[in-house]
Motif scaffolding. Structure first.
Motif, PDB file in Angstrom:
ATOM      1  N   LEU A 216       0.824  -1.208   0.000  1.00 53.94           N
ATOM      2  CA  LEU A 216       0.000   0.000   0.000  1.00 53.94           C
ATOM      3  C   LEU A 216       0.860   1.261   0.000  1.00 53.94           C
ATOM      4  O   LEU A 216       0.560   2.242  -0.704  1.00 53.94           O
ATOM      5  CB  LEU A 216      -0.918   0.003   1.220  1.00 53.94           C
ATOM      6  N   LYS A 217       1.919   1.241   0.769  1.00 55.68           N
ATOM      7  CA  LYS A 217       2.809   2.403   0.865  1.00 55.68           C
ATOM      8  C   LYS A 217       3.384   2.777  -0.497  1.00 55.68           C
ATOM      9  O   LYS A 217       3.341   3.945  -0.917  1.00 55.68           O
ATOM     10  CB  LYS A 217       3.934   2.101   1.863  1.00 55.68           C
ATOM     11  N   TYR A 218       3.887   1.787  -1.224  1.00 52.65           N
ATOM     12  CA  TYR A 218       4.557   2.096  -2.494  1.00 52.65           C
ATOM     13  C   TYR A 218       3.562   2.197  -3.656  1.00 52.65           C
ATOM     14  O   TYR A 218       3.836   2.886  -4.638  1.00 52.65           O
ATOM     15  CB  TYR A 218       5.656   1.068  -2.759  1.00 52.65           C
ATOM     16  N   TYR A 219       2.383   1.546  -3.541  1.00 53.40           N
ATOM     17  CA  TYR A 219       1.329   1.792  -4.524  1.00 53.40           C
ATOM     18  C   TYR A 219       0.902   3.265  -4.457  1.00 53.40           C
ATOM     19  O   TYR A 219       0.721   3.943  -5.481  1.00 53.40           O
ATOM     20  CB  TYR A 219       0.105   0.908  -4.252  1.00 53.40           C
ATOM     21  N   GLU A 220       0.717   3.746  -3.238  1.00 47.83           N
ATOM     22  CA  GLU A 220       0.290   5.137  -3.053  1.00 47.83           C
ATOM     23  C   GLU A 220       1.336   6.100  -3.591  1.00 47.83           C
ATOM     24  O   GLU A 220       1.006   7.105  -4.241  1.00 47.83           O
ATOM     25  CB  GLU A 220       0.030   5.402  -1.575  1.00 47.83           C
ATOM     26  N   LEU A 223       1.129   6.240  -7.314  1.00 44.29           N
ATOM     27  CA  LEU A 223      -0.013   7.019  -7.791  1.00 44.29           C
ATOM     28  C   LEU A 223       0.257   8.518  -7.709  1.00 44.29           C
ATOM     29  O   LEU A 223      -0.273   9.305  -8.505  1.00 44.29           O
ATOM     30  CB  LEU A 223      -1.270   6.674  -6.976  1.00 44.29           C
ATOM     31  N   VAL A 224       1.095   8.913  -6.769  1.00 43.47           N
ATOM     32  CA  VAL A 224       1.473  10.326  -6.654  1.00 43.47           C
ATOM     33  C   VAL A 224       2.459  10.702  -7.755  1.00 43.47           C
ATOM     34  O   VAL A 224       2.365  11.783  -8.359  1.00 43.47           O
ATOM     35  CB  VAL A 224       2.060  10.630  -5.264  1.00 43.47           C
ATOM     36  N   LYS A 236      -4.262   1.651  -9.250  1.00 44.06           N
ATOM     37  CA  LYS A 236      -5.219   2.388  -8.424  1.00 44.06           C
ATOM     38  C   LYS A 236      -6.308   1.463  -7.913  1.00 44.06           C
ATOM     39  O   LYS A 236      -6.702   1.543  -6.732  1.00 44.06           O
ATOM     40  CB  LYS A 236      -5.818   3.528  -9.229  1.00 44.06           C
ATOM     41  N   TYR A 239      -4.872  -0.706  -5.247  1.00 44.97           N
ATOM     42  CA  TYR A 239      -4.605   0.086  -4.038  1.00 44.97           C
ATOM     43  C   TYR A 239      -5.906   0.282  -3.258  1.00 44.97           C
ATOM     44  O   TYR A 239      -5.945   0.117  -2.029  1.00 44.97           O
ATOM     45  CB  TYR A 239      -4.007   1.441  -4.418  1.00 44.97           C
ATOM     46  N   ILE A 240      -7.011   0.641  -3.963  1.00 47.86           N
ATOM     47  CA  ILE A 240      -8.310   0.846  -3.308  1.00 47.86           C
ATOM     48  C   ILE A 240      -8.786  -0.441  -2.640  1.00 47.86           C
ATOM     49  O   ILE A 240      -9.289  -0.424  -1.499  1.00 47.86           O
ATOM     50  CB  ILE A 240      -9.352   1.351  -4.327  1.00 47.86           C
ATOM     51  N   ALA A 243      -6.695  -1.112   0.498  1.00 46.01           N
ATOM     52  CA  ALA A 243      -7.009  -0.138   1.542  1.00 46.01           C
ATOM     53  C   ALA A 243      -8.334  -0.467   2.220  1.00 46.01           C
ATOM     54  O   ALA A 243      -8.454  -0.386   3.461  1.00 46.01           O
ATOM     55  CB  ALA A 243      -7.046   1.275   0.933  1.00 46.01           C
TER      56      ALA A 243
END
Length: 253
Positions: A216-220, A223-224, A236, A239-240, A243
């Motif tokens: 989750l940390k590196y997916y987010e 996405l940034v 995305k 990631y959703i 989460a």
């Protein structure tokens, strides 16, 4: 006449008395002359006989035999150790030092990577960045996982695993399904490579191996940093999903 006769007889007696004394003195003197050397000879003979007797007794004595054997054994061992030290010293002095670069070139040319790796492990201070690149490249190309594992940490400690080796190692370990791949991808990114795909790769590896918090940390972060596109949309969605799942797990706990 009788007086004279008596006087003569007395004188004769006196003379006779004196003569035996002289003979006795001569005899005593003669004994003194012969007795000294004779006694010395007797003493020498007695000492010789005593020495022979003691030698015979000691040779037959168990204690003497044991002491003698111990002395002989210690003497032999001492001589053997001394000779061994001499041989080792001679051998040590006659063995020429290893020419690292000559041996390295010979083994690399023959493709004997076992000996190349052994040489690097034995003489890590002789390795440079070019050697590290060549060796790691060949080990990856030949798929020699075990040998690669042996040298990766050694070369990494010496600062020889840099970009683009980091990316190549990430790809190789990813094919092996190894968690190390994510670390090499992230290091490649942090070394100055701005490609956000490195973040997506690291996150995907964490995701596959069950490390969902790291995923989750590196997916987010991807996405940034990433642009829109098919990969972006897929990540995305993933990631959703992760989460939401983490929120549900937190409610259950």
């Amino acid at each position: 006449m009788s007086l004279i006769h008596e006087a003569l007889e007395k004188a004769k007696l006196e003379q006779n008395k004196k003569r035996p004394l002289k003979n006795e003195e001569k005899f005593l003197k003669r004994n003194r002359v012969t007795k000294g050397p004779l006694m010395f000879l007797v003493i020498i003979m007695l000492l010789g006989a005593l020495a022979l007797l003691l030698d015979f007794v000691f040779q037959k004595s168990p204690l003497f035999t044991l002491i003698g054997r111990k002395y002989q054994i210690s003497h032999v061992v001492s001589d053997s150790v001394s000779k061994a030290d001499d041989i080792n010293s001679l051998t040590h002095n006659t063995i020429p030092p290893v020419d690292f670069h000559s041996e390295y070139n010979k083994f690399m040319a023959s493709g004997d990577m076992d000996r190349v790796v052994s040489l690097i492990l034995q003489f890590p201070d002789s390795v440079n960045l070019d050697i590290a690149k060549d060796v790691l490249g060949k080990l990856i190309d030949f798929d020699e996982f075990d040998n690669l594992e042996k040298v990766v940490n050694v070369l990494d400690v010496r600062g020889f695993i840099v970009s683009p080796l980091l990316y190549r190692l990430g790809e190789y370990y990813e094919k092996k399904g190894n968690l190390k791949a994510s670390g090499f991808y992230l290091r490649e990114y942090l070394s100055g490579n701005p490609n956000p795909l490195l973040l997506a790769k690291a996150a995907t590896i964490y995701d596959k191996l069950g490390f969902h918090d790291s995923a989750l940390k590196y997916y987010e972060l991807f996405l940034v940093k990433g642009d829109s596109g098919e990969l972006y949309s897929q990540i995305k969605r993933r990631y959703i999903y992760l989460a939401e799942r983490r929120k549900e797990d937190a409610k259950i706990r």
